[in-house]
Design an enzyme around this catalytic site. Structure first.
Site, mmCIF file in Angstrom:
data_model
loop_
_atom_site.group_PDB
_atom_site.id
_atom_site.type_symbol
_atom_site.label_atom_id
_atom_site.label_comp_id
_atom_site.label_asym_id
_atom_site.label_seq_id
_atom_site.Cartn_x
_atom_site.Cartn_y
_atom_site.Cartn_z
ATOM 1 N N HIS A 37 0.854 -1.191 0.000
ATOM 2 C CA HIS A 37 0.000 0.000 0.000
ATOM 3 C C HIS A 37 0.887 1.237 0.000
ATOM 4 O O HIS A 37 1.800 1.348 0.832
ATOM 5 C CB HIS A 37 -0.908 0.000 1.231
ATOM 6 C CG HIS A 37 -1.793 1.203 1.281
ATOM 7 N ND1 HIS A 37 -2.907 1.328 0.472
ATOM 8 C CD2 HIS A 37 -1.692 2.362 1.970
ATOM 9 C CE1 HIS A 37 -3.470 2.507 0.695
ATOM 10 N NE2 HIS A 37 -2.758 3.153 1.601
ATOM 11 N N GLU A 53 9.159 0.649 -3.433
ATOM 12 C CA GLU A 53 8.295 -0.538 -3.425
ATOM 13 C C GLU A 53 9.003 -1.719 -4.074
ATOM 14 O O GLU A 53 8.868 -2.862 -3.631
ATOM 15 C CB GLU A 53 6.989 -0.252 -4.170
ATOM 16 C CG GLU A 53 6.107 0.759 -3.461
ATOM 17 C CD GLU A 53 4.692 0.793 -3.995
ATOM 18 O OE1 GLU A 53 4.479 0.479 -5.177
ATOM 19 O OE2 GLU A 53 3.797 1.121 -3.207
ATOM 20 N N ASP A 85 -6.491 -2.302 4.203
ATOM 21 C CA ASP A 85 -5.161 -1.738 4.440
ATOM 22 C C ASP A 85 -4.804 -1.741 5.927
ATOM 23 O O ASP A 85 -4.009 -0.909 6.390
ATOM 24 C CB ASP A 85 -5.039 -0.308 3.874
ATOM 25 C CG ASP A 85 -5.301 -0.277 2.366
ATOM 26 O OD1 ASP A 85 -4.912 -1.235 1.678
ATOM 27 O OD2 ASP A 85 -5.894 0.712 1.889
#
Ligand code: GRF
Length: 210
Positions: free
Chosen positions: A108, A173, A144
């Site tokens: 996320h 990421e 999340d």
């Protein structure tokens, strides 16, 4: 360990997994890439890497639970040990989450618990945050909200837009997501009793990547 990757879009995180496995740096068998969109660019990345692809279109299923049941049925044919959500833009119901309990990771684009949901980069900019980033976490029924595993932080720079900030977040990421998966594949990381565990210790706070 067999891993299925679920995508909806460009699949740069998927590409990071492909690159790391091809380089022999990540011991995962990417057994399937599944998209809910037939035109997701990430499907081409998967085909180029010789990975099986499937598309289950959410528009074919008016009820979320029916869509999730179709996802489960498709995934089960590939027997994944781990499900990796990589830019999969559908909210999953317990039909899916309970089936793969403890074996679903998501990434996320915020420093959770900040900014669950959408538009995270703009929300970080609007709040005047100095730091932003991304979080890999186990997936639970709370959107999340599952236990975080690893976070990567990036600075917010003067003149940043949501687009420039998103690009900076993506680069981090691509480091942290394969790293989390590697820990899982090595049997060092697991989800138990509502917590993430690393080397049989509860992870009170996520690992930090800088
Ligand atoms: C990433 O920013 C991820 O955090 C979010 O969706 C984006 C996916 O990007 N969940 P990509 O498709 O991997 O390029």
């Amino acid at each position: 360990m067999r891993a299925a990757v679920l995508i909806s879009g460009s699949g740069t995180n998927l590409q990071a997994f492909i690159d790391r496995t091809q380089a022999g740096e990540l011991d995962l068998d990417l057994c399937l890439v599944l998209s809910n969109k037939p035109d997701a660019a990430g499907l081409e990345r998967a085909r180029n890497a010789g990975i099986e692809v499937e598309c289950v279109e959410h528009r074919d299923y008016p009820a979320r639970e029916d869509f999730d049941a179709a996802l489960v049925a498709t995934l089960d044919r590939y027997h994944p040990d781990l499900v990796i959500l990589a830019g999969f833009m559908r909210i999953l119901t317990p039909v899916f989450i309970d089936h793969f309990a403890g074996a679903i990771l998501n990434i996320h684009p915020s420093l959770l618990p900040k900014y669950p949901g959408l538009d995270t980069h703009q929300r970080a900019l609007d709040a005047g945050d100095k730091w932003h980033g991304s979080t890999v976490h186990f997936v639970t029924e709370e959107l999340d909200g599952g236990p975080p595993v690893i976070q990567g932080r990036v600075p917010v720079k003067a003149g940043d837009t949501a687009t420039t900030l998103a690009a900076r977040v993506l680069t981090v990421e691509h480091r942290i997501y394969p790293e989390a998966a590697a820990l899982y594949a090595a049997g060092r990381l697991e989800y138990r009793d509502g917590h993430a565990w690393l080397d049989d210790q509860i992870l009170d706070k996520p690992l930090q990547y800088t």
